[in-house]
Design a protein around this motif. Sequence first.
Motif, PDB file in Angstrom:
ATOM      1  N   GLU A   1      54.337  54.854  33.502  1.00 59.23           N
ATOM      2  CA  GLU A   1      53.301  54.109  34.213  1.00 59.23           C
ATOM      3  C   GLU A   1      53.563  52.609  34.141  1.00 59.23           C
ATOM      4  O   GLU A   1      53.417  51.891  35.123  1.00 59.23           O
ATOM      5  N   VAL A   2      53.930  52.139  32.941  1.00 60.02           N
ATOM      6  CA  VAL A   2      54.058  50.700  32.741  1.00 60.02           C
ATOM      7  C   VAL A   2      55.338  50.169  33.373  1.00 60.02           C
ATOM      8  O   VAL A   2      55.341  49.137  34.037  1.00 60.02           O
ATOM      9  N   VAL A   3      56.444  50.882  33.131  1.00 64.16           N
ATOM     10  CA  VAL A   3      57.730  50.390  33.615  1.00 64.16           C
ATOM     11  C   VAL A   3      57.958  50.769  35.070  1.00 64.16           C
ATOM     12  O   VAL A   3      58.605  50.045  35.820  1.00 64.16           O
ATOM     13  N   GLY A   4      57.429  51.923  35.453  1.00 69.85           N
ATOM     14  CA  GLY A   4      57.580  52.345  36.838  1.00 69.85           C
ATOM     15  C   GLY A   4      58.923  52.976  37.132  1.00 69.85           C
ATOM     16  O   GLY A   4      59.311  53.077  38.285  1.00 69.85           O
ATOM     17  N   ALA A   5      59.651  53.382  36.085  1.00 66.27           N
ATOM     18  CA  ALA A   5      60.939  54.020  36.336  1.00 66.27           C
ATOM     19  C   ALA A   5      61.272  54.928  35.176  1.00 66.27           C
ATOM     20  O   ALA A   5      60.883  54.665  34.042  1.00 66.27           O
ATOM     21  N   ASP A   6      62.007  55.978  35.496  1.00 69.36           N
ATOM     22  CA  ASP A   6      62.431  56.927  34.475  1.00 69.36           C
ATOM     23  C   ASP A   6      63.869  56.589  34.095  1.00 69.36           C
ATOM     24  O   ASP A   6      64.754  57.403  34.150  1.00 69.36           O
ATOM     25  N   ASP A   7      64.111  55.352  33.738  1.00 64.03           N
ATOM     26  CA  ASP A   7      65.493  54.883  33.596  1.00 64.03           C
ATOM     27  C   ASP A   7      65.590  53.950  32.398  1.00 64.03           C
ATOM     28  O   ASP A   7      64.962  52.899  32.357  1.00 64.03           O
ATOM     29  N   MET A   8      66.398  54.360  31.421  1.00 60.61           N
ATOM     30  CA  MET A   8      66.534  53.538  30.227  1.00 60.61           C
ATOM     31  C   MET A   8      67.110  52.160  30.547  1.00 60.61           C
ATOM     32  O   MET A   8      66.818  51.187  29.866  1.00 60.61           O
ATOM     33  N   ASP A   9      67.931  52.086  31.583  1.00 60.39           N
ATOM     34  CA  ASP A   9      68.568  50.814  31.884  1.00 60.39           C
ATOM     35  C   ASP A   9      67.578  49.775  32.380  1.00 60.39           C
ATOM     36  O   ASP A   9      67.902  48.589  32.454  1.00 60.39           O
ATOM     37  N   ARG A  10      66.391  50.211  32.733  1.00 53.47           N
ATOM     38  CA  ARG A  10      65.401  49.220  33.164  1.00 53.47           C
ATOM     39  C   ARG A  10      64.445  48.852  32.055  1.00 53.47           C
ATOM     40  O   ARG A  10      63.443  48.183  32.282  1.00 53.47           O
ATOM     41  N   MET A  11      64.748  49.297  30.861  1.00 54.33           N
ATOM     42  CA  MET A  11      63.876  48.962  29.725  1.00 54.33           C
ATOM     43  C   MET A  11      64.585  47.951  28.852  1.00 54.33           C
ATOM     44  O   MET A  11      65.095  48.262  27.794  1.00 54.33           O
ATOM     45  N   LYS A  12      64.640  46.732  29.311  1.00 57.22           N
ATOM     46  CA  LYS A  12      65.424  45.742  28.583  1.00 57.22           C
ATOM     47  C   LYS A  12      64.563  44.618  28.036  1.00 57.22           C
ATOM     48  O   LYS A  12      65.089  43.609  27.576  1.00 57.22           O
ATOM     49  N   ASP A  13      63.256  44.775  28.091  1.00 57.76           N
ATOM     50  CA  ASP A  13      62.379  43.692  27.640  1.00 57.76           C
ATOM     51  C   ASP A  13      62.586  43.346  26.174  1.00 57.76           C
ATOM     52  O   ASP A  13      62.409  42.203  25.772  1.00 57.76           O
ATOM     53  N   THR A  14      62.896  44.360  25.383  1.00 61.29           N
ATOM     54  CA  THR A  14      62.980  44.096  23.953  1.00 61.29           C
ATOM     55  C   THR A  14      64.424  43.910  23.511  1.00 61.29           C
ATOM     56  O   THR A  14      64.687  43.823  22.332  1.00 61.29           O
ATOM     57  N   ASP A  15      65.355  43.871  24.452  1.00 64.59           N
ATOM     58  CA  ASP A  15      66.742  43.666  24.040  1.00 64.59           C
ATOM     59  C   ASP A  15      66.947  42.239  23.555  1.00 64.59           C
ATOM     60  O   ASP A  15      66.260  41.322  23.985  1.00 64.59           O
ATOM     61  N   THR A  16      67.931  42.100  22.680  1.00 64.54           N
ATOM     62  CA  THR A  16      68.127  40.770  22.132  1.00 64.54           C
ATOM     63  C   THR A  16      69.532  40.288  22.439  1.00 64.54           C
ATOM     64  O   THR A  16      70.395  41.071  22.729  1.00 64.54           O
TER      65      THR A  16
ATOM     66  N   TYR B   1      74.069  65.398  24.225  1.00 68.65           N
ATOM     67  CA  TYR B   1      74.390  65.094  25.626  1.00 68.65           C
ATOM     68  C   TYR B   1      73.133  64.642  26.368  1.00 68.65           C
ATOM     69  O   TYR B   1      73.145  63.626  27.066  1.00 68.65           O
ATOM     70  N   MET B   2      72.028  65.367  26.179  1.00 65.85           N
ATOM     71  CA  MET B   2      70.800  65.005  26.881  1.00 65.85           C
ATOM     72  C   MET B   2      70.294  63.643  26.435  1.00 65.85           C
ATOM     73  O   MET B   2      69.785  62.857  27.232  1.00 65.85           O
ATOM     74  N   MET B   3      70.431  63.358  25.136  1.00 62.74           N
ATOM     75  CA  MET B   3      69.909  62.081  24.642  1.00 62.74           C
ATOM     76  C   MET B   3      70.718  60.899  25.158  1.00 62.74           C
ATOM     77  O   MET B   3      70.222  59.777  25.196  1.00 62.74           O
ATOM     78  N   LEU B   4      71.954  61.153  25.538  1.00 62.45           N
ATOM     79  CA  LEU B   4      72.770  60.043  26.008  1.00 62.45           C
ATOM     80  C   LEU B   4      72.583  59.767  27.498  1.00 62.45           C
ATOM     81  O   LEU B   4      73.150  58.827  28.032  1.00 62.45           O
ATOM     82  N   ARG B   5      71.767  60.596  28.159  1.00 64.11           N
ATOM     83  CA  ARG B   5      71.501  60.334  29.581  1.00 64.11           C
ATOM     84  C   ARG B   5      70.574  59.136  29.723  1.00 64.11           C
ATOM     85  O   ARG B   5      69.920  58.710  28.788  1.00 64.11           O
ATOM     86  N   ARG B   6      70.501  58.593  30.936  1.00 67.29           N
ATOM     87  CA  ARG B   6      69.658  57.416  31.131  1.00 67.29           C
ATOM     88  C   ARG B   6      68.184  57.747  31.271  1.00 67.29           C
ATOM     89  O   ARG B   6      67.323  56.897  31.061  1.00 67.29           O
TER      90      ARG B   6
ATOM     91  N   ILE C   1      63.820  65.845  26.216  1.00 63.40           N
ATOM     92  CA  ILE C   1      64.356  67.209  26.153  1.00 63.40           C
ATOM     93  C   ILE C   1      65.424  67.285  25.076  1.00 63.40           C
ATOM     94  O   ILE C   1      65.491  68.245  24.295  1.00 63.40           O
ATOM     95  N   GLY C   2      66.260  66.251  25.001  1.00 59.20           N
ATOM     96  CA  GLY C   2      67.279  66.213  23.962  1.00 59.20           C
ATOM     97  C   GLY C   2      66.670  66.250  22.574  1.00 59.20           C
ATOM     98  O   GLY C   2      67.147  66.968  21.687  1.00 59.20           O
TER      99      GLY C   2
END
Lengths: 115, 151, 512
Positions: free
Chosen positions: A100-115, A18-23, A30-31
């Motif tokens: 620090e680099v992304v500036g957010a604690d949010d997986m949805d904003r980490m899309k640089d490497t998405d294809t 459950y924790m790992m599926l959070r954003r 923690i998960g």
Amino acid sequence: MESMMALVVGGLYAAAIYMMLRRSIVKLVIGLVLLGNAANLLIFTSGGLTRGAPPLVPDGAAMPAGAVADPLAQALILTAIVIGFGVLAFAVVLIHRAYEVVGADDMDRMKDTDT
Amino acid sequence: MRKQSVILRTAAHVLLPLLLLFSAFLLLRGHNAPGGGFIAGLVASAALALYLFSLGIASARHALGVDPRRLIGAGLVIAIGSALPAAFFGDAFFTGRWLTLDWFPSGPLKLGTPLLFDLGVYLVVIGSVMTIVLTLAEAEERPDAPSNEGD
Amino acid sequence: MRPEIALPILIPLAAGALSLLAWRSHAAQRTLGLVGTGLLLAASLWLAASTWQDGILVMHMGGWPAPFGIVLVSDLLGAIMVVLAGITGFATAVYSLVAVGREHERFGYYPLLHLLLAGVNGAFLTGDVFNLYVWFEVMLVASFALLILGGERAQMEGAIKYVTLNLLSSALFLSAIGLLYGMAGTLNMADLAVRLAETGSNGLTTVIAVLFLVAFGIKAAAFPLFFWLPASYHTPLVAVSALFAGLLTKVGVYALFRFFTLIFTHDVAFTHEVLLWIAAATMLTGVLGAAAQFEFRRILSFHIVSQIGYMIMGLALYTPLAIVGGVFYIVHHIIVKANLFLISGVVYRLRGSYELARLGGLYRSSPGLALLFLIPALSLAGMPPLSGFFAKFILVRAGLEAGAYTVVGVALVVGLLTLYSMIKIWNEVFWKAMPENDGEPNDDVMNDDRPAQPAGGLALLYLPVIGLAALTLGIGLGAQPFLELAERAAAQLLDPTGYIHAVLGDAAGIRP
């Protein structure tokens, strides 16, 4: 005792997933920690829950006196805890720097490497 | 780093040597009883981390004396070194070898390669924990780090 | 006592420790990098030669007899993998002399490189399931740190995906170990093989087998959990990419080969059937992913995934010929893949981009590099007479003999699509004219490879590329000895009694 431990292990796995599926990446870590602990408890349970003295050989004897607990399962868990500790420390450094680099604690904003 | 309370600072001064002594005790005890290099290393790093929190990074680095990464290197060299003596005698690596010194009135002192290995582990643990803690603490103190609010 | 079994682990550990001690001296770290990996290569060749001559070698660590202590075992498959790790490590170290700048060395590039190699070799040589887990973690921790050297945004994001999925796989691995220990009461691989053969097939064994399959499948980047690989492999330094591409996923493949030939052979009809479908899906998704990419290293990353499918196909068919094909494929793939990544780094060094759209005209300006690219690229696609042709040929033939026509069809189509991908790179990077742009080198992906030393360094970049290309040619033109090697390795895998006897000695017979 076994069935109670089984429930605890199952609960830990569920909580971990459950924790790992959070954003949030903090919750992701923690998960991961919970997942490692669940695996350790699983080893502990499936290794056999026997009551016994520590497997220490007294001075002068060739084998421990009386029944002893299986030391191998505990040795495995100890090693896994040590490794988990190292990996966790790395993961914390990683999410700190990612924050620090992304500036957010949010997986949805980490899309640089998405294809 | 914020200024810390007097109590914590005073306690850290007293506790550091005591905890280091305790970690040395655990290291030596681990040979035949519960204890050992890993747990001793953790106690020592906990002591140093406490010192760091109460007195700041610079004094913690000073108290440590060496770059923690060198400690990892030295520990690894010692641990690998403990595997080698057996090889000279034709045994498998890591086979225990003991050197008995009977110069003491209290009985013979047996020094063995497992103790050497534990010492290596001890140093590796201190080195890696302190590397991580110092990295995190220094990242926290860098002026360009993002503040926690408003991002 | 055979010291050569432990040397491939001890040498990189010692080199890593010494380069940590020589923290401040770049010259010492570089020398140690070169000498350490060179010695590792020599030691691995020694080990392979001994294993070839004397059969399976075993070392009981600390003098504790199996199955109570930890054993190091070198059979031919393990020895071959160690040699390949030595080759890749040495090539990477030479390449790093120029390609890795001071700022990365300062963050511990060389110690991590050695630690990674120690972890990889430990995984190849250990004969104990839990020890395998420990080496996996050593390798993973080193790879985590190598992956984020440089600290770019893309690296961080790729690393989070990489770390998450790999830790998930480790947790599954650990859980499977726990269940296995609870069931069999031992973790020595040879002992496990004996005990599981005694208990025969039952549901729990199959569940544990599938848990291991999922755990190693994630590490090997097999379908459906391969996402971490294309998300992260194009982000680190080129030298790191090449090392990862050559070695890391192959550790997962090696573990699958070891477990599903030695330990879990009780229900081949089920487990290996699952493996076969995984193989087909992995091949297909990997190559289709590559077809949609227009970035040099991303294309190559997706091709790693599709190539993993071929190796698993060899294991899944589980006939003598198929295992030969799988082993041969691993040998061919590690050399070719590491080389292609190194070439992408040279191209970046010359043109300043990995984007195909921004590249071009390299055939005109550096025809030598174009030729060097063609050798591994065509080998990857399976053109005769290069190494990839024989690898694919054996697998396809084994598939036809086993009557697995679907997977053979998939393999052939994927081979064709691989050729398409390689021709795409060839056209875009080497053949078409250099696109008109404002002439300023862009740094949209990474800026790590800015020339640390001007000009002169380029020759050192070419050196490992030429060496690996020569190896590819050599394996293709003189395939016979390598085939013989793969055949003997496969024979050892398919008949585990030799392995069991080597590890347990006579204890194997007197089990209660």
